[in-house]
Design a protein around this motif. Structure first.
Motif, mmCIF file in Angstrom:
data_model
loop_
_atom_site.group_PDB
_atom_site.id
_atom_site.type_symbol
_atom_site.label_atom_id
_atom_site.label_comp_id
_atom_site.label_asym_id
_atom_site.label_seq_id
_atom_site.Cartn_x
_atom_site.Cartn_y
_atom_site.Cartn_z
ATOM 1 N N PHE A 11 85.888 25.092 42.006
ATOM 2 C CA PHE A 11 84.601 25.697 41.701
ATOM 3 C C PHE A 11 84.697 26.782 40.632
ATOM 4 C CE2 PHE A 11 83.468 23.690 45.716
ATOM 5 C CZ PHE A 11 82.231 23.176 45.390
ATOM 6 N N SER A 12 85.883 26.957 40.066
ATOM 7 C CA SER A 12 86.047 27.891 38.944
ATOM 8 C C SER A 12 86.082 27.162 37.611
ATOM 9 C CB SER A 12 87.340 28.701 39.117
ATOM 10 O OG SER A 12 87.297 29.502 40.276
ATOM 11 N N ARG A 13 85.888 25.843 37.619
ATOM 12 C CA ARG A 13 85.990 25.067 36.380
ATOM 13 C C ARG A 13 84.968 25.497 35.339
ATOM 14 N NH1 ARG A 13 84.920 19.326 38.287
ATOM 15 N NH2 ARG A 13 83.421 20.525 39.514
ATOM 16 N N SER A 14 83.832 26.003 35.789
ATOM 17 C CA SER A 14 82.785 26.389 34.841
ATOM 18 C C SER A 14 82.931 27.821 34.346
ATOM 19 C CB SER A 14 81.409 26.219 35.493
ATOM 20 O OG SER A 14 81.304 27.048 36.648
ATOM 21 N N PHE A 15 83.968 28.530 34.815
ATOM 22 C CA PHE A 15 84.123 29.925 34.392
ATOM 23 C C PHE A 15 84.494 29.960 32.914
ATOM 24 C CE2 PHE A 15 86.389 33.877 33.693
ATOM 25 C CZ PHE A 15 85.551 34.790 34.294
ATOM 26 N N ASP A 16 83.696 30.679 32.120
ATOM 27 C CA ASP A 16 83.904 30.716 30.674
ATOM 28 C C ASP A 16 83.965 32.138 30.121
ATOM 29 O OD1 ASP A 16 81.325 31.448 31.121
ATOM 30 O OD2 ASP A 16 80.393 29.841 29.952
ATOM 31 N N ALA A 17 84.115 33.113 31.002
ATOM 32 C CA ALA A 17 84.214 34.520 30.589
ATOM 33 C C ALA A 17 82.936 35.004 29.905
ATOM 34 C CB ALA A 17 85.424 34.747 29.682
ATOM 35 N N PRO B 181 89.961 30.146 31.343
ATOM 36 C CA PRO B 181 89.813 29.591 29.985
ATOM 37 C C PRO B 181 91.148 29.183 29.369
ATOM 38 C CG PRO B 181 88.416 31.529 30.250
ATOM 39 C CD PRO B 181 89.295 31.461 31.468
ATOM 40 N N LEU B 182 92.211 29.905 29.693
ATOM 41 C CA LEU B 182 93.530 29.551 29.161
ATOM 42 C C LEU B 182 94.006 28.214 29.707
ATOM 43 C CD1 LEU B 182 96.126 30.269 27.609
ATOM 44 C CD2 LEU B 182 96.901 31.487 29.654
ATOM 45 N N TRP B 183 93.860 28.006 31.011
ATOM 46 C CA TRP B 183 94.314 26.751 31.617
ATOM 47 C C TRP B 183 93.505 25.563 31.119
ATOM 48 C CZ3 TRP B 183 98.864 27.403 33.306
ATOM 49 C CH2 TRP B 183 99.231 28.602 33.920
ATOM 50 N N LYS B 184 92.284 25.810 30.690
ATOM 51 C CA LYS B 184 91.433 24.712 30.226
ATOM 52 C C LYS B 184 91.811 24.229 28.831
ATOM 53 C CE LYS B 184 86.970 25.377 31.199
ATOM 54 N NZ LYS B 184 85.714 26.127 31.423
ATOM 55 N N VAL B 185 92.590 25.017 28.099
ATOM 56 C CA VAL B 185 92.984 24.590 26.745
ATOM 57 C C VAL B 185 94.446 24.149 26.685
ATOM 58 C CG1 VAL B 185 91.263 26.088 25.679
ATOM 59 C CG2 VAL B 185 93.588 26.943 25.999
ATOM 60 N N ILE B 186 95.213 24.425 27.733
ATOM 61 C CA ILE B 186 96.611 23.994 27.750
ATOM 62 C C ILE B 186 96.685 22.488 27.998
ATOM 63 C CG2 ILE B 186 98.774 24.170 29.047
ATOM 64 C CD1 ILE B 186 98.254 27.081 29.471
ATOM 65 N N ARG B 187 97.618 21.834 27.316
ATOM 66 C CA ARG B 187 97.714 20.378 27.445
ATOM 67 C C ARG B 187 98.227 19.952 28.814
ATOM 68 N NH1 ARG B 187 100.201 17.016 22.558
ATOM 69 N NH2 ARG B 187 98.187 17.710 21.728
ATOM 70 N N PRO C 296 99.832 27.438 41.149
ATOM 71 C CA PRO C 296 99.670 25.989 40.935
ATOM 72 C C PRO C 296 98.529 25.358 41.727
ATOM 73 C CG PRO C 296 101.990 26.530 41.165
ATOM 74 C CD PRO C 296 101.219 27.777 41.499
ATOM 75 N N PHE C 297 98.211 25.897 42.905
ATOM 76 C CA PHE C 297 97.124 25.324 43.690
ATOM 77 C C PHE C 297 95.773 25.608 43.042
ATOM 78 C CE2 PHE C 297 100.592 26.153 46.713
ATOM 79 C CZ PHE C 297 100.793 24.868 47.187
ATOM 80 N N PHE C 298 95.627 26.792 42.461
ATOM 81 C CA PHE C 298 94.386 27.110 41.748
ATOM 82 C C PHE C 298 94.245 26.210 40.524
ATOM 83 C CE2 PHE C 298 91.871 29.507 38.651
ATOM 84 C CZ PHE C 298 90.765 29.839 39.403
ATOM 85 N N VAL C 299 95.326 26.050 39.789
ATOM 86 C CA VAL C 299 95.287 25.197 38.597
ATOM 87 C C VAL C 299 95.039 23.742 38.988
ATOM 88 C CG1 VAL C 299 96.614 24.390 36.611
ATOM 89 C CG2 VAL C 299 96.754 26.788 37.308
ATOM 90 N N LEU C 300 95.604 23.318 40.114
ATOM 91 C CA LEU C 300 95.332 21.968 40.605
ATOM 92 C C LEU C 300 93.836 21.782 40.844
ATOM 93 C CD1 LEU C 300 96.198 19.206 41.698
ATOM 94 C CD2 LEU C 300 96.594 20.298 43.919
ATOM 95 N N GLY C 301 93.199 22.779 41.453
ATOM 96 C CA GLY C 301 91.755 22.699 41.663
ATOM 97 C C GLY C 301 90.995 22.615 40.349
ATOM 98 N N LEU C 302 91.481 23.313 39.318
ATOM 99 C CA LEU C 302 90.816 23.271 38.020
ATOM 100 C C LEU C 302 90.864 21.888 37.385
ATOM 101 C CD1 LEU C 302 92.034 26.599 36.326
ATOM 102 C CD2 LEU C 302 89.736 26.097 37.160
ATOM 103 N N VAL C 303 91.972 21.167 37.581
ATOM 104 C CA VAL C 303 92.126 19.871 36.907
ATOM 105 C C VAL C 303 91.591 18.710 37.744
ATOM 106 C CG1 VAL C 303 94.135 20.714 35.647
ATOM 107 C CG2 VAL C 303 94.482 19.497 37.792
#
Length: 384
Positions: A101-107, A168-174, A207-214
Motif C-alpha cells: 500500500f506504499s506503492r503510490s507514495f511519491d513524496a 521512490p528510490l526502490w521504484k527506479v532501481i532495476r 526486503p519484506f517492505f520492498v517485496l510488498g512494493l514489487v
C-alpha cells in the motif's frame, strides 16, 4: 456496417466490470477496490478491500498472541514452537502489506504530510508515553527519553517512516528486491551499526517492505487459489514440526532481527546465510497465511482499519504483564492457563482495534495538524 461504424465499434471500450467490496470467496482473483457511490457534490471514493483488512487484523492478532506466549516458552516446548512459527511470518506479513500500500507514495506534499501526521508524530507521542510507562510501572525512574532509541513496539513506526521515504528510490532501481536482500545481509554482519533508530531492524526487515512494493494484484491471485490453500496446510504442519525440533536448539533472537550475527554469539558469515534462509522461510509462510485469509467481508473486517491502534496500545498491557508479575502465577503455566492467556490476548487486541478506541486515540494516531503545514497555493486558488 459501414467502415466508420466498424472502426468506432472496434475502438469502443468494453463495459467496466463492477467489483465487489472485497474479493469473492471462490474467485481466484483479487479484484481492485471498487468505487462506491458518493453523495451529490462529492467525489466517489474507493471502497476498502476486505481481503487486506482481514489480513491486517489476523496478522495483528498473531502479534498479540506471540507477545503473550513469550514468557511461556521456557515451560512449554509446544509454546516455543508456536512462538517461533508465528514470529517467522507475522511481522513480515504486516510489512509486506505496508509495502504493497506504499506503492503510490511519491513524496508529494500531500503524502509527506500524511507520513508526518500518521507515522512520525505517533512515533514521538508513543515513544514518550512508553518511556513514562517504563519509569512508573517498570520502576525505572531514570530511564531516559530518547527519540533515537525506539523502545519496544515503536521501532515499527520509525522503520515505516524510513521505508516509505525510500519508496521512490526502490521504484527506479532495476532489481529492488536483490538489492534490499544484499543490504539486509550486510546489516546482519555489521555489529557497528548500533542501536540508533533501531537501524538493524530497519535494514533487516527492509526486503519484506520492498517485496510488498514489487507485488502486483495477480501475485495475490496466485496464493488465493484453492490449490494454494490446500498446499498451505502441509507446509504449515512441516513448519510446526521443524519449529518443535529447533525450539531448544535455536536462539529465538534471530527472528527479532535487531542484532547482528556477532552480537548473537554466531560467526559473522552466518548472518548473511540466516538472512537469506529466514527470508525464504518467511515468504513461504506469509504466502500460506495469505492463502487462508478470507476475502469476504466478516465481522472483524472493519477492525483492519485500526490495527496500528491495537498494535501500539496493547504494548502497555504486554509490558505491564511483565512489570506486574502476572506470569508469576502458577496456573498460567498450565495448558489451561496458556489457553486462557491466548484468548485474553486475542480479545484485548480485538477491542483495541474497534472504532470507539480509534475515536478515543485519534488525536495521537491521526492528528490533523493543519497549523503545522503551509497551505497549498493551488488549493487555495481553487477554493476562491
Amino acid at each position: 456496417m459501414s467502415e466508420p461504424v466498424r472502426i468506432a465499434a472496434r475502438r469502443s471500450p468494453l463495459p467496466e466490470q463492477r467489483a465487489t467490496t472485497g474479493p469473492p470467496h471462490a474467485s481466484t482473483a483479487a479484484p481492485k477496490p471498487s468505487e462506491t457511490p458518493a453523495p451529490a457534490g462529492k467525489k466517489p471514493g474507493k471502497a476498502r478491500d476486505a481481503f487486506f483488512d482481514n489480513a491486517k487484523y489476523l496478522a495483528i492478532v498473531l502479534v498479540a498472541m506471540g507477545h503473550s506466549w513469550e514468557p511461556l516458552r521456557g515451560d512449554s516446548r509446544a509454546a516455543a514452537a508456536l512462538y517461533m512459527t508465528v514470529y517467522t511470518f507475522h511481522m513480515p506479513a504486516f510489512i509486506v502489506i505496508s509495502g504493497y500500500f506504499s506503492r503510490s507514495f511519491d513524496a508529494s506534499p500531500t503524502r509527506l504530510k500524511r507520513l508526518v501526521t500518521g507515522v512520525a508524530v505517533p512515533y514521538v507521542i508513543f515513544e514518550v508515553a512508553y518511556t513514562f510507562f517504563k519509569r512508573t510501572a517498570g520502576d525505572d525512574p531514570s530511564y531516559p527519553i530518547s527519540l533515537l532509541d525506539p523502545w519496544y513496539l515503536t521501532w515499527f513506526l520509525i522503520a515505516l517512516f524510513v521505508w516509505r521515504l525510500s519508496t521512490p528510490l526502490w521504484k527506479v532501481i532495476r532489481w529492488p528486491l536483490p538489492v534490499a536482500l544484499a543490504i539486509a545481509a550486510l546489516a546482519s554482519v555489521s555489529p557497528d551499526i548500533g542501536d540508533d533508530l533501531d537501524l538493524q531492524r530497519v535494514l533487516q526487515f527492509l526486503p519484506f517492505f520492498v517485496l510488498g512494493l514489487v507485488l502486483k494484484p495477480e501475485h495475490f491471485q496466485l496464493v488465493r487459489r484453492k490449490e494454494a490453500r490446500i498446499l498451505a496446510l502441509p507446509v504449515l504442519a512441516a513448519a510446526l514440526v521443524f519449529a518443535y525440533w529447533a525450539a531448544p536448539r535455536m536462539n529465538a533472537a534471530w527472528f527479532y532481527r535487531r542484532d547482528s550475527a556477532q552480537e548473537l554469539a554466531a560467526p559473522g558469515w552466518s548472518g548473511a546465510v540466516m538472512t537469506l534462509a529466514m527470508f525464504g522461510c518467511s515468504v513461504i509462510l506469509v504466502a500460506c497465511f495469505f492463502a487462508w485469509v478470507p476475502g469476504r467481508k466478516l465481522w472483524f473486517t472493519a477492525l483492519g482499519a485500526g490495527t496500528l491502534y491495537g498494535y501500539l496500545l496493547h504494548g502497555f498491557v504486554a509490558k505491564g504483564s511483565r512489570f506486574w508479575d502476572w506470569y508469576e502465577v502458577d496456573w498460567v503455566h498450565t495448558p489451561a492457563g496458556q489457553i486462557v492467556v491466548t484468548v485474553a490476548a486475542m480479545t484485548l487486541i480485538t477491542v483495541l482495534c474497534t472504532p470507539p478506541v480509534q475515536r478515543m486515540f485519534r488525536f495521537a494516531m491521526e492528528p490533523k495538524m493543519e497549523w503545522a503545514f503551509k497551505r497549498d497555493a493551488a488549493e487555495v486558488a481553487r477554493k476562491r
